[in-house]
Scaffold this active site. Structure first.
Site, PDB file in Angstrom:
ATOM      1  N   ASN A 168      31.021  47.335  53.857  1.00 41.60           N
ATOM      2  CA  ASN A 168      31.815  47.558  52.651  1.00 41.60           C
ATOM      3  C   ASN A 168      32.949  48.540  52.907  1.00 41.60           C
ATOM      4  O   ASN A 168      34.071  48.361  52.443  1.00 41.60           O
ATOM      5  CB  ASN A 168      30.905  48.107  51.532  1.00 41.60           C
ATOM      6  CG  ASN A 168      30.894  47.202  50.321  1.00 41.60           C
ATOM      7  OD1 ASN A 168      31.580  46.192  50.271  1.00 41.60           O
ATOM      8  ND2 ASN A 168      30.106  47.568  49.340  1.00 41.60           N
ATOM      9  N   HIS A 221      35.479  45.713  49.818  1.00 41.77           N
ATOM     10  CA  HIS A 221      34.476  45.195  48.883  1.00 41.77           C
ATOM     11  C   HIS A 221      34.473  43.669  48.809  1.00 41.77           C
ATOM     12  O   HIS A 221      33.442  43.066  48.512  1.00 41.77           O
ATOM     13  CB  HIS A 221      34.698  45.792  47.488  1.00 41.77           C
ATOM     14  CG  HIS A 221      34.389  47.253  47.420  1.00 41.77           C
ATOM     15  ND1 HIS A 221      33.100  47.736  47.476  1.00 41.77           N
ATOM     16  CD2 HIS A 221      35.190  48.343  47.333  1.00 41.77           C
ATOM     17  CE1 HIS A 221      33.113  49.052  47.404  1.00 41.77           C
ATOM     18  NE2 HIS A 221      34.367  49.454  47.316  1.00 41.77           N
ATOM     19  N   ASP A 278      22.694  45.955  47.510  1.00 38.20           N
ATOM     20  CA  ASP A 278      22.314  45.051  48.608  1.00 38.20           C
ATOM     21  C   ASP A 278      20.810  44.820  48.642  1.00 38.20           C
ATOM     22  O   ASP A 278      20.231  44.581  49.700  1.00 38.20           O
ATOM     23  CB  ASP A 278      22.790  45.614  49.950  1.00 38.20           C
ATOM     24  CG  ASP A 278      22.189  46.977  50.265  1.00 38.20           C
ATOM     25  OD1 ASP A 278      21.665  47.619  49.330  1.00 38.20           O
ATOM     26  OD2 ASP A 278      22.229  47.410  51.427  1.00 38.20           O
TER      27      ASP A 278
END
Length: 601
Positions: free
Chosen positions: A203, A208, A238
């Protein structure tokens, strides 16, 4: 107009899931005030009790009706409205809904006009009946439109918008249903709790959009390798979970975990780039002894933590030993909160010795927990749990307040301690509160050294950490990197941190008197420090041979049990006065050369 999901058992029990703007305008509420709430939020003290009771009765009977009644706006003002309730049923899943429409009345209605029941038409003339027939036709058309809205609302309330999997709410509801079925002689089932490894790094480095793309790909993979009887959900971030019936044995559960690990070890393609992630999985089985959803989910989470702590990229089944550890951890966490409130943390001190003179160069400050029944508790027994709880800053603040008193006391000894080294986690360096703690401690910052305690990965040295390090230097605080050479702190990381002191871990120092390879390695580590202009400290010195060798290889400062174990300030005060600050008498290099054959094989 508003749409509320009703209880199957009681039509008067409902929660609003959607309202249009005019609905909010009439009542003066915001969307956040109404969504998820019952209609009773509009009921004020001035509402006619008979109308209220009659409305509840109609709702409980699932009747289509209209009522003119006084409600209460958000600001407390009364408002007269014509309120119509229309029952709806989703033909696909059977969920029951209420369509509530409001029309604000400009004047109070006549006392005789209160509730009109659409199921009772005996007093209605033909013209009015025709009018209502047209209204019913319109409502049927509106009903079809609202069914589609209700279907979308139901889907949104149960579905993760990014991946299309079940969301946390839907997952928790299903766990409760599966446990209830289990108690009623239903089948046992398993929970697989999945957490992606290194997702944050992806990320942060790729953005993103790449992170979202990875989550969507993982969701697609999980749906592909599971069956229709499984429930796959994304809890958020996640984290994913799978509910799977146990079947005849746990072998199919472990096989699924193996497949997840195997699939996650493969690179994912994003924007023409290959992205590697990996995953860890915790497994727990619900049986007839499972009491509630939180218990079985917590068991799977504990197993996941065990899998990640033993190397990641693997799975782990929840065991009785883990349960005992989990109970002990919860007990320890509760005790730590009490310890913070009672300020039970105290500083202990271990001497640092100048390699050339043997005189005290400073001390390392180490935290101890003065437990009321267990005595002194070492940091290895509680710091990891404290870090998980997020109370390290609070413990540091308590330690600084105690340290100020200890320094003032030690300054009355015959030998002054020039530096006090304190351990600070890399995470704490991101928190500017450490600067506040130092400023209010009353200790001259130029007498302090901050040691970065835990593993320092390059991705952890971000803007906030770099800024804190620079501010520490502005105050006059030294920065040291601890445990160098253990594989956590890279040379590139050293250049980024730009420390003043390099501490070589004990695992390199202790075997160096017996192993030529170990001596060569420690010599290389010292060379790195010297090439960067750093002071080098040898940790874990436990005998004379190790002390002499570390000195002769170029270490500036020595630390270890050979010069003193961690001690309270009263004991350190006594040592300083008895030794006049000289803790070691290093032999000359001439004497050393005569003994070198005995020391260095």
């Amino acid at each position: 107009m508003g749409l509320a999901l009703a209880s199957d058992d009681d039509g008067a029990v409902m929660e609003f899931h959607w309202c249009n703007k005019p609905f909010f305008n009439v009542m003066g509420f915001d969307e956040s005030d109404v969504i998820g709430q019952r209609a009773t939020i509009f009921v004020g003290p001035d509402m006619d009790q008979s109308a209220h009771l009659l409305t509840i009765d109609k709702l409980m009977r699932w009747e289509h009706f209209s009522v003119e009644v006084q409600l209460t706006k958000k600001n407390g003002e009364p408002v007269w409205v014509a309120m119509t309730w229309t029952p709806l049923t989703d033909p696909e899943n059977g969920s029951r809904w209420w369509l509530c429409s409001l029309i604000e009345l400009q004047a109070r209605p006549s006392p005789n006009k209160n509730v009109l029941d659409f199921r009772s038409r005996s007093s209605v003339n033909d013209d009015l009946l025709t009018k209502y027939t047209e209204q019913v036709a319109h409502l049927e058309s509106e009903n079809r439109r609202l069914r589609s809205i209700a279907k979308a609302v139901t889907r949104d309330s149960n579905e993760d918008p990014l991946t299309g999997l079940s969301n946390r709410r839907h997952f928790e509801a299903n766990v409760s249903v599966w446990i209830a079925a289990l108690r009623n002689r239903g089948a046992a089932f398993a929970i697989l709790y999945i957490d992606l490894d290194r997702f944050k790094a992806i990320n942060d480095t790729l953005g993103h959009e790449a992170g979202d793309g990875l989550l969507i790909a993982v969701a697609s993979m999980l749906k592909r390798i599971t069956s229709n009887t499984d429930l796959v959900a994304r809890l958020g971030g996640d984290e994913f979970v799978i509910l799977r019936p146990l079947g005849e044995s746990a072998l199919k559960i472990s096989s699924l975990a193996d497949e997840i690990i195997r699939e996650m070890s493969k690179p994912f393609e994003y924007d023409g780039k290959s992205v590697s992630c990996g995953a860890s999985v915790g497994l727990a089985i619900a049986d007839e002894n499972t009491r509630n959803p939180d218990e079985i989910v917590g068991d799977a989470d504990t197993a996941l933590y065990h899998a990640k702590s033993t190397g990641r990229g693997r799975w782990s089944f929840f065991t009785a030993e883990m349960h005992a550890q989990s109970v002990a951890t919860r007990h320890l966490a509760a005790e730590l909160l009490v310890a913070c409130k009672r300020k039970e943390f105290i500083p202990y001190f271990q001497p640092l010795v100048e390699a050339s003179t043997g005189r005290i160069a400073g001390v390392e400050v180490l935290v101890r927990w003065s437990h009321p029944t267990r005595g002194l508790v070492p940091p290895k027994d509680f710091l990891d749990v404290a870090a998980q709880m997020g109370i390290l800053a609070e413990i540091d603040a308590i330690l600084f307040s105690r340290l100020r008193e200890a320094v003032a006391y030690l300054d009355t000894a015959r030998t002054e301690i020039s530096r006090f080294a304190i351990n600070v986690s890399a995470g704490r360096l991101s928190d500017s509160a450490i600067l506040h703690d130092i400023r209010v401690s009353g200790i001259n910052p130029k007498r302090l050294t901050v040691e970065i305690l835990e593993s320092v990965y390059l991705e952890q040295i971000h803007g906030a950490t770099s800024w804190t390090i620079e501010e520490l230097r502005e105050l006059g605080v030294e920065v040291a990197v601890d445990d160098f050479g253990t594989g956590h702190a890279s040379v590139q990381g050293l250049l980024q941190i730009n420390p003043d002191v390099l501490k070589i871990d004990r695992q390199f120092v202790q075997p160096a008197t017996e192993s030529e390879r170990a001596r060569a390695l420690i010599g290389s580590l010292i060379g790195i420090g010297k090439s960067l202009g750093l002071k080098v400290v040898a940790e874990g010195v436990e005998n004379e041979a190790q002390a002499r060798l570390a000195r002769d290889l170029g270490c500036d400062i020595l630390q270890g049990f050979y010069f003193g174990k961690p001690m309270a300030e009263s004991e350190l005060f006594k040592v300083l006065n008895e030794t006049d600050g000289c803790l070691w008498c290093p032999i000359s290099k001439v004497q050393h050369s005569e003994l070198s054959m005995d020391i260095l094989p």
